[in-house]
Scaffold this motif. Structure first.
Motif, PDB file in Angstrom:
ATOM      1  N   GLU A 125      -6.466 -36.388 -55.383  1.00 25.43           N
ATOM      2  CA  GLU A 125      -7.137 -37.476 -54.463  1.00 25.43           C
ATOM      3  C   GLU A 125      -8.186 -38.361 -55.241  1.00 25.43           C
ATOM      4  OE1 GLU A 125      -9.366 -37.361 -49.959  1.00 25.43           O
ATOM      5  OE2 GLU A 125      -8.797 -35.623 -51.017  1.00 25.43           O
ATOM      6  N   ASN A 160      -5.558 -29.648 -41.315  1.00 27.00           N
ATOM      7  CA  ASN A 160      -5.429 -29.115 -42.736  1.00 27.00           C
ATOM      8  C   ASN A 160      -4.080 -29.391 -43.325  1.00 27.00           C
ATOM      9  OD1 ASN A 160      -4.785 -27.299 -40.843  1.00 27.00           O
ATOM     10  ND2 ASN A 160      -4.824 -25.707 -42.453  1.00 27.00           N
ATOM     11  N   THR A 167       0.901 -33.890 -44.442  1.00 30.07           N
ATOM     12  CA  THR A 167       0.329 -34.032 -45.873  1.00 30.07           C
ATOM     13  C   THR A 167       0.818 -32.665 -46.762  1.00 30.07           C
ATOM     14  OG1 THR A 167      -1.758 -33.159 -45.511  1.00 30.07           O
ATOM     15  CG2 THR A 167      -1.490 -35.421 -45.385  1.00 30.07           C
ATOM     16  N   GLN A 216      -3.544 -33.124 -50.953  1.00 29.11           N
ATOM     17  CA  GLN A 216      -4.621 -32.406 -50.581  1.00 29.11           C
ATOM     18  C   GLN A 216      -5.692 -31.889 -51.702  1.00 29.11           C
ATOM     19  OE1 GLN A 216      -4.059 -29.106 -47.370  1.00 29.11           O
ATOM     20  NE2 GLN A 216      -2.470 -30.645 -46.643  1.00 29.11           N
TER      21      GLN A 216
END
Length: 400
Positions: free
Chosen positions: A221, A9, A211, A216
């Motif tokens: 995205e 994550n 990231t 995210q």
């Protein structure tokens, strides 16, 4: 070199090539627990991934980058000559700049594969910041290369289709405007990529980058996914395929119509056709080298990024695709030298390889013709007649 991600994550896997069209080089990795045994069997094609990475990234990439950087520097030197000025060469100069910068962006990664350099903490810290820039700039230069290739292909199509109006439509000024627009729009399009990753400053952790919240974000995205595939891959590939097919058709048509033209028209047409053959070959190489990238992009569009790059076979194909993209940016010098006699002559004249006499004859042909007209010398006339005619055609269209 791929970096495994433990905290999916927060962390990102960074492909060593940094040349993917989409965010495939920051895709999240999930660890498979296997079949429950202590020694799970390796997944299919796992060795293929290792071999493809070594062959493409560690062996092929350095060779291609060295050849390409040298070749593009030579392209810039030769194409920048005053005698080579035209709208087409203006596009080719911009293309050489974009290709060379794409290749230069890979050099720090190639150096990082040397163990002595990799062990240096200062270079490792630089490398982690560099990965972010390479991710954004590599995509930027690839997009520029694609659309510059489209621009020069369209310019050649107009020159061949409307031969006797080409000088009015295909001007250096318009080429500069198109080039500037391509660079500005491409940079603006990829600017957000600088904010998708951040470096991991803990050098004891092998994960180089994390990231950010931006990458995210599901909306971002999805936007990145479809726009990148469309603008950087599918649309350029389709347009180049169509316009290159049209150019080939016009070249074939020219052969059948040539006999109906006057000698002056034939010279002008032949000059334009000559440089068009160079562009057709260049586009053909582009389509071949980007074919695997298009295949991967289509799979990503249908099945999604995470699912595709969990497949070891497609991971290996990605390494090969990255090498092919870099190869496309490295071979134009070879194409020019192989196909274009005009480029060969300019190259030999520039680097003093013993053919200056012929080139200087082109420059002084008008003076010789004036003297031979007054003296009416048959021998002198036959000696300079061909260079003079070639010079006249050159005024109409300077060829590569």
């Amino acid at each position: 070199m791929n970096y495994s991600v433990l905290n999916s994550n927060k962390s990102a896997e960074v492909d060593s090539s940094g040349l993917n069209y989409t965010m495939t080089n920051v895709s999240i990795i999930t660890l498979d627990a296997g079949n429950g045994s202590d020694t799970p069997s390796p997944p299919p094609y796992s060795q293929f991934v290792v071999d493809a990475d070594f062959a493409a990234s560690s062996v092929g990439m350095p060779i291609v980058c060295i050849i390409g950087i040298i070749g593009n520097i030579l392209n810039l030197v030769v194409l920048s000559k005053k005698s080579m000025r035209s709208s087409t060469t203006t596009f080719l100069i911009a293309l050489a700049v974009s290709d060379m910068l794409l290749l230069v962006m890979q050099v720090p990664d190639l150096l990082y594969r040397i163990e002595a350099i990799k062990a240096n903490d200062s270079y490792t810290l630089f490398y982690r910041y560099y990965l972010i820039s390479r991710y954004a700039l590599s995509n930027f230069f690839i997009t520029c290369t694609s659309w510059l290739t489209i621009a020069v292909t369209i310019e050649r199509f107009l020159a061949v289709k409307f031969t006797f109006h080409a000088r009015l439509m295909c001007t250096i000024r318009r080429a500069i405007v198109a080039i500037t627009g391509i660079f500005v729009v491409s940079f603006a399009f990829h600017f957000s990529k600088f904010f998708e990753l951040m470096p991991n400053l803990d050098l004891s952790d092998p994960t180089p980058v994390f990231t950010t919240a931006l990458s995210q974000n599901p909306i971002y995205e999805k936007y990145l996914h479809y726009t990148n595939i469309s603008i950087a891959v599918l649309i350029p590939f389709a347009m180049l395929f169509v316009f290159n097919s049209l150019l080939i058709y016009l070249l074939i048509q020219h052969r059948t119509q040539r006999q109906t033209l006057t000698s002056t028209q034939q010279k002008l047409k032949d000059d334009i056709i000559h440089i068009t053959v160079v562009v057709v070959a260049m586009v053909a190489v582009f389509l071949i080298c980007h074919s695997l990238g298009v295949y991967l992009a289509m799979n990503i569009a249908v099945h999604g990024r995470e699912k595709i790059f969990a497949n070891n076979l497609l991971q290996g194909i990605r390494f090969i695709s990255n090498l092919m993209v870099v190869t496309n940016s490295s071979v134009n010098f070879i194409l020019y030298c192989s196909i274009s006699s005009k480029f060969q002559e300019a190259f030999l004249e520039t680097f003093g390889c013993g053919r200056k006499t012929k080139c200087s004859t082109f420059r002084t042909g008008k003076h010789h013709r004036a003297s031979q007209s007054s003296s009416k010398s048959t021998s002198t006339t036959s000696e300079v007649k061909t260079p003079y005619k070639y010079k006249q055609a050159e005024v109409e269209e300077v060829m590569v």
